[in-house]
Write a protein that holds these residues in place. Structure first.
Motif, short mmCIF file in Angstrom:
data_model
loop_
_atom_site.label_atom_id
_atom_site.label_comp_id
_atom_site.label_asym_id
_atom_site.label_seq_id
_atom_site.Cartn_x
_atom_site.Cartn_y
_atom_site.Cartn_z
N ALA A 145 0.72 -1.30 0.00
CA ALA A 145 0.00 0.11 0.09
C ALA A 145 0.83 1.16 0.02
O ALA A 145 0.26 2.21 -0.32
N PRO A 148 3.81 3.67 -4.70
CA PRO A 148 2.96 4.66 -5.38
C PRO A 148 2.14 4.24 -6.25
O PRO A 148 0.97 4.68 -6.61
N LEU A 150 0.77 1.56 -6.48
CA LEU A 150 -0.58 0.86 -6.00
C LEU A 150 -1.43 1.40 -4.91
O LEU A 150 -2.34 0.90 -4.26
N ASP A 151 -1.10 2.73 -4.82
CA ASP A 151 -1.84 3.37 -3.86
C ASP A 151 -3.33 3.72 -4.08
O ASP A 151 -3.87 4.11 -3.00
N ALA A 152 -3.92 3.46 -5.36
CA ALA A 152 -5.19 3.59 -5.42
C ALA A 152 -5.80 2.26 -5.41
O ALA A 152 -7.11 2.08 -5.47
N TRP A 153 -5.27 1.35 -5.34
CA TRP A 153 -5.71 -0.34 -5.30
C TRP A 153 -6.51 -0.43 -3.92
O TRP A 153 -6.23 0.22 -2.70
N SER A 154 -7.42 -1.21 -3.77
CA SER A 154 -8.32 -1.25 -2.87
C SER A 154 -7.67 -2.44 -1.82
O SER A 154 -6.87 -3.14 -2.16
N GLU A 157 -7.71 -5.85 -3.21
CA GLU A 157 -6.85 -6.12 -4.53
C GLU A 157 -5.22 -6.10 -3.75
O GLU A 157 -4.57 -7.04 -4.28
N PRO A 205 -4.22 -1.47 -13.98
CA PRO A 205 -4.97 -0.39 -13.19
C PRO A 205 -5.76 -0.87 -11.97
O PRO A 205 -6.29 -2.06 -12.12
N PRO A 206 -6.00 0.07 -10.87
CA PRO A 206 -7.14 -0.83 -10.22
C PRO A 206 -8.22 -0.61 -10.54
O PRO A 206 -8.85 -0.25 -11.54
N SER A 207 -9.40 -1.73 -9.88
CA SER A 207 -10.51 -1.72 -10.25
C SER A 207 -11.17 -0.45 -10.21
O SER A 207 -11.13 0.28 -9.24
N ALA A 208 -12.24 -0.20 -10.96
CA ALA A 208 -13.18 0.92 -10.99
C ALA A 208 -14.12 0.77 -9.66
O ALA A 208 -14.47 -0.17 -9.38
#
Length: 208
Positions: A145, A148, A150-154, A157, A205-208
């Motif tokens: 986490a 950088p 991956l900072d938008a990943w849930s 994820e 990219p992270p999931s929407a």
């Protein structure tokens, strides 16, 4: 007999701790070439130099002893992750593999036990290994986490990515415990696998 002045005295609590340690070490020695389910309480006690009835002063059952071995062995594995961290951030692949290799080299009995019992042990020991692995995955997910890319990943994820990396590294352990040729092959294969996984994580990219 009168003890000499200045002689070191071992307290009852210290003697109990030493016997407990002897039981754990004796069990790891007995597991050199067989599974935990093949052990008997009597032979574990004999290998530790105590009578069978004294075993219950230290562990409620053989499975209780086995779970303690899981906790101690996984503590070594988790320390490898901590040793590999770079300035508080997630470890690099080379650092992670180097730390894991060093721990396997220094603690072969513990890692051999984990690898063998992860799928083939008693239900209680398998559950203990599973719980410890989930804790290790959670620790690595926190590291990821901070990356950088991956900072938008849930959290889900990140947990999945950490699980994939952990399982891949764990699969290299049997080779690291093998011959020099097996060892070199395991390190090379694990490095390639982890780099491919890392490249995929960075590009996805992270999931929407």
């Amino acid at each position: 007999m009168v003890e000499p002045l200045g002689a070191a005295r071992v307290s009852r609590a210290e003697r109990k701790q030493l016997t407990r340690r002897a039981l754990l070490d004796a069990t790891l020695d007995l597991l050199e070439d067989r599974s935990f389910s093949g052990l008997s309480l009597r032979e574990v006690a004999r290998a530790a130099g105590i009578v069978p009835t004294a075993f219950y002063r230290h562990f409620a059952s053989l499975d209780d002893l086995g779970v303690t071995l899981v906790e101690e062995s996984m503590r070594v594995a988790r320390q490898a992750l901590r040793d590999a961290r770079c300035g508080g951030g997630p470890p690099t692949i080379d650092a992670a593999l180097g730390a894991l290799d060093a721990k396997v080299r220094d603690h072969p009995r513990e890692f051999r036990f984990l690898v063998r019992e992860r799928h083939g042990g008693t239900a209680e020991i398998r559950d203990a290994i599973g719980a410890e692995l989930r804790a290790l995955v959670g620790e690595l997910a926190i590291d990821l986490a901070r990356t950088p890319a991956l900072d938008a990943w849930s959290p889900a994820e990140l947990d999945t990515a950490a699980d994939l990396l952990t399982v891949t590294a764990l699969e290299s352990v049997p080779g690291l415990l093998g011959t020099p040729r097996d060892h070199a092959a395991a390190l090379g294969r694990a490095g390639r696998q982890l780099r491919i996984i890392a490249a995929g994580l960075s590009a996805r990219p992270p999931s929407a």
